[in-house]
Design an enzyme around this catalytic site. Sequence first.
Site, PDB file in Angstrom:
ATOM      1  N   CYS A 143     -55.801  19.596  25.717  1.00  0.00           N
ATOM      2  CA  CYS A 143     -55.989  18.259  26.291  1.00  0.00           C
ATOM      3  C   CYS A 143     -56.727  18.310  27.624  1.00  0.00           C
ATOM      4  O   CYS A 143     -57.398  17.351  27.999  1.00  0.00           O
ATOM      5  CB  CYS A 143     -54.640  17.555  26.438  1.00  0.00           C
ATOM      6  SG  CYS A 143     -53.946  17.063  24.845  1.00  0.00           S
ATOM      7  N   ASP A 187     -35.340  34.816   9.395  1.00  0.00           N
ATOM      8  CA  ASP A 187     -34.532  34.174   8.358  1.00  0.00           C
ATOM      9  C   ASP A 187     -34.122  35.233   7.337  1.00  0.00           C
ATOM     10  O   ASP A 187     -34.473  36.410   7.458  1.00  0.00           O
ATOM     11  CB  ASP A 187     -35.289  33.001   7.728  1.00  0.00           C
ATOM     12  CG  ASP A 187     -36.582  33.436   7.058  1.00  0.00           C
ATOM     13  OD1 ASP A 187     -36.817  34.651   6.918  1.00  0.00           O
ATOM     14  OD2 ASP A 187     -37.367  32.557   6.668  1.00  0.00           O
ATOM     15  N   CYS A 223     -51.697  20.313  28.281  1.00  0.00           N
ATOM     16  CA  CYS A 223     -51.995  21.579  27.609  1.00  0.00           C
ATOM     17  C   CYS A 223     -53.482  21.916  27.734  1.00  0.00           C
ATOM     18  O   CYS A 223     -54.303  21.065  28.079  1.00  0.00           O
ATOM     19  CB  CYS A 223     -51.566  21.539  26.139  1.00  0.00           C
ATOM     20  SG  CYS A 223     -52.733  20.726  25.031  1.00  0.00           S
ATOM     21  N   CYS A 258     -50.881  14.598  28.231  1.00  0.00           N
ATOM     22  CA  CYS A 258     -50.551  16.004  28.005  1.00  0.00           C
ATOM     23  C   CYS A 258     -51.334  16.916  28.941  1.00  0.00           C
ATOM     24  O   CYS A 258     -52.492  16.655  29.266  1.00  0.00           O
ATOM     25  CB  CYS A 258     -50.844  16.354  26.547  1.00  0.00           C
ATOM     26  SG  CYS A 258     -50.510  18.069  26.121  1.00  0.00           S
ATOM     27  N   ASP A 277     -36.384  25.174  14.258  1.00  0.00           N
ATOM     28  CA  ASP A 277     -37.670  25.741  13.867  1.00  0.00           C
ATOM     29  C   ASP A 277     -38.279  24.776  12.877  1.00  0.00           C
ATOM     30  O   ASP A 277     -37.557  24.089  12.135  1.00  0.00           O
ATOM     31  CB  ASP A 277     -37.510  27.101  13.185  1.00  0.00           C
ATOM     32  CG  ASP A 277     -37.090  26.947  11.733  1.00  0.00           C
ATOM     33  OD1 ASP A 277     -35.914  26.618  11.494  1.00  0.00           O
ATOM     34  OD2 ASP A 277     -37.936  27.116  10.830  1.00  0.00           O
ATOM     35  N   HIS A 301     -51.972  22.521  20.972  1.00  0.00           N
ATOM     36  CA  HIS A 301     -51.495  21.231  21.481  1.00  0.00           C
ATOM     37  C   HIS A 301     -50.165  20.841  20.845  1.00  0.00           C
ATOM     38  O   HIS A 301     -49.234  20.426  21.543  1.00  0.00           O
ATOM     39  CB  HIS A 301     -52.514  20.116  21.251  1.00  0.00           C
ATOM     40  CG  HIS A 301     -51.887  18.775  21.460  1.00  0.00           C
ATOM     41  ND1 HIS A 301     -51.629  18.265  22.718  1.00  0.00           N
ATOM     42  CD2 HIS A 301     -51.353  17.883  20.583  1.00  0.00           C
ATOM     43  CE1 HIS A 301     -50.995  17.120  22.603  1.00  0.00           C
ATOM     44  NE2 HIS A 301     -50.814  16.859  21.319  1.00  0.00           N
TER      45      HIS A 301
END
Lengths: 371, 371
Positions: free
Chosen positions: A306, A73, A303, A301, A263, A332
Amino acid sequence: MTTAHGDVETPAFMPVGTQGAVKGVTHRDLESIGAQILLSNTYHLYLRPGDELIARRGGLHRFIGWSKPILTDSGGYQVFSLSSRRKITEEGAQFQSHLDGSPHLLTPEKAADIQANLGSDIAMVLDECLAHPADAASARASMERTLRWAKRGRDRYLQLRDDVGSRTVRLKPDATFDQAQFGIVQGSVFPDLREESAERTVEIGFDAYAIGGLSVGEPIDVMYDMVGRTTPKLPGGLPRYLMGAGTPEDLVEAVARGVDLFDCVLPTRNGRNGQLFTSEGRINIKNARYAEDDRPPDPACQCYTCRTCSRAYLRHLFAVGELNAGTLNTLHNLHFYLDTLRRIRESLAFGRFESFRLLFHESLSRQLQDP
Amino acid sequence: MTTAHGDVETPAFMPVGTQGAVKGVTHRDLESIGAQILLSNTYHLYLRPGDELIARRGGLHRFIGWSKPILTDSGGYQVFSLSSRRKITEEGAQFQSHLDGSPHLLTPEKAADIQANLGSDIAMVLDECLAHPADAASARASMERTLRWAKRGRDRYLQLRDDVGSRTVRLKPDATFDQAQFGIVQGSVFPDLREESAERTVEIGFDAYAIGGLSVGEPIDVMYDMVGRTTPKLPGGLPRYLMGAGTPEDLVEAVARGVDLFDCVLPTRNGRNGQLFTSEGRINIKNARYAEDDRPPDPACQCYTCRTCSRAYLRHLFAVGELNAGTLNTLHNLHFYLDTLRRIRESLAFGRFESFRLLFHESLSRQLQDP
């Protein structure tokens, strides 16, 4: 979207690595959940360790060891939100560092110079970040200043691009300047200002365009409306970036209005605070109700968190203040965001985005939100 | 060494996962650097989330999602080092929680019960942890009490093992009790007490034996001497565990004296504080001299941190207080410890331990230590 460090499939979500690292998550873990591009904050890196130090290290990619694309940015937003005694003049933003009170001046030219030193793939032009709410006159004055700054920022960027040797610090004497620069549309919550800002920013001519000044406290339908009025004014073939948004539902709605890039600190910050985004709603893992809950945070999920952690274990880690609580929750949440974007891209590829959008909102409406 | 959750190649180092997690490092990362067995602290887990809650979850392995072996300490050391208003009686250790001041009583029987609820592969018997220095009379009195507690702790363990149904909380009604229990040799820095403690602890009869009460402030040669006098008194076919030690050089010297198992917070705690163990010596990554140092922390190291991070980047992460600083530093330090043990095992397998030991110390003597 093509950058100097590779392609990004859009629409895409950029995890926020404020100081050159996503808090609590290693680059390896970020890559494992499919992060394609990172956002890093110019304000923070300019203050510590300094953009010139990073340039001497060979640029931000080499300094932090991340070989995929990076967007930086302009530093403006943090000047407005973090620094003290800031004063906006036509020249730029005078401010004192939130760390040691040291005085600094961030101009459109300086913002371009710093980001050139960082060597990010995508640099953002400096804009004025107006607080919400603002009246129409203030919004117009701020938009006009943002346009003047945009011209100055673009000119400096072009100068840097065309005359690499003119830079104070160069990564390598023979380096090509392979950074893109995005312009930013402002205009607060006024449709006519948004449309005018879009048209006149496009007239200046950037590599692509972002929508700034939203997700700052305005009602959600106003945000959606502003996005919907701005995107048609932006060139169709270029990525459109909605800055700082938002919830998963915001992302779906913004994609529906033509946005390609996002973002947001929600998945990372909320993860560190114990809030998990799941397919069944938002969970506050610190709640006592999870103390003996053996289910994974999100049964749908895949991931690492999880697959290997129960709510009971995550609640324990959070309650006792373990560092791993932040890591596992953030991992997660970022997976949830990146997976949502992956599903959006799939639905777009198969021409089924509208049915995806419908099902997504139906599912949301059935969800319970933890206090 | 064989346990209910698999074999451990010895000599081995156990990373410390105080509250069911190694601070800043996920289980996945621990496995990637070759951790074979974790140590977890009974005192902490008893207070939060409670051993009975963990038993209801199916035991510590299932609760934390770690399928390899776990050793739990007795809780005694933390009672002595963390709790307030502790009072030692023949019955056990009365103490107030360091968290909320609540009163508790840890007896040899209670320590066995808690660890049975945790379901660790290796439980430690409760011993009295004497402060250093202690005079001979205090050391003998404490050793005698430790022996009486050892007998009580062993009796309770045998009762739990032989009559599974007698336990207050059972993981599963039909579960077999597959925990081993280690006795602990005490005796402060007095060789005769150490030898007597070893002999009489072996007489009680445990599954294996540990050496406690060292690495508590005594001179390093005294520690080595105590270890060297104790191990010959312990059964040759059983693992010997030196509790709470130490530096990499301590590990090499203890292996030379017959020790098989180690745990220590140095790699994890020092990592979080910015101290890195490397083949070139110890580095304090916060030092300004590393601000522009592009080398990896340890050029000879193959860990994730050394493969992907420069000293300059790690120094930046530490200086700005990023969570990842702790993760990356700890990952490297644990890798250094585990790799040192791997090299020790290799040298033993090839009959070259003595030359390894010599080279290790020669290398140390050339090293510079950061202030």
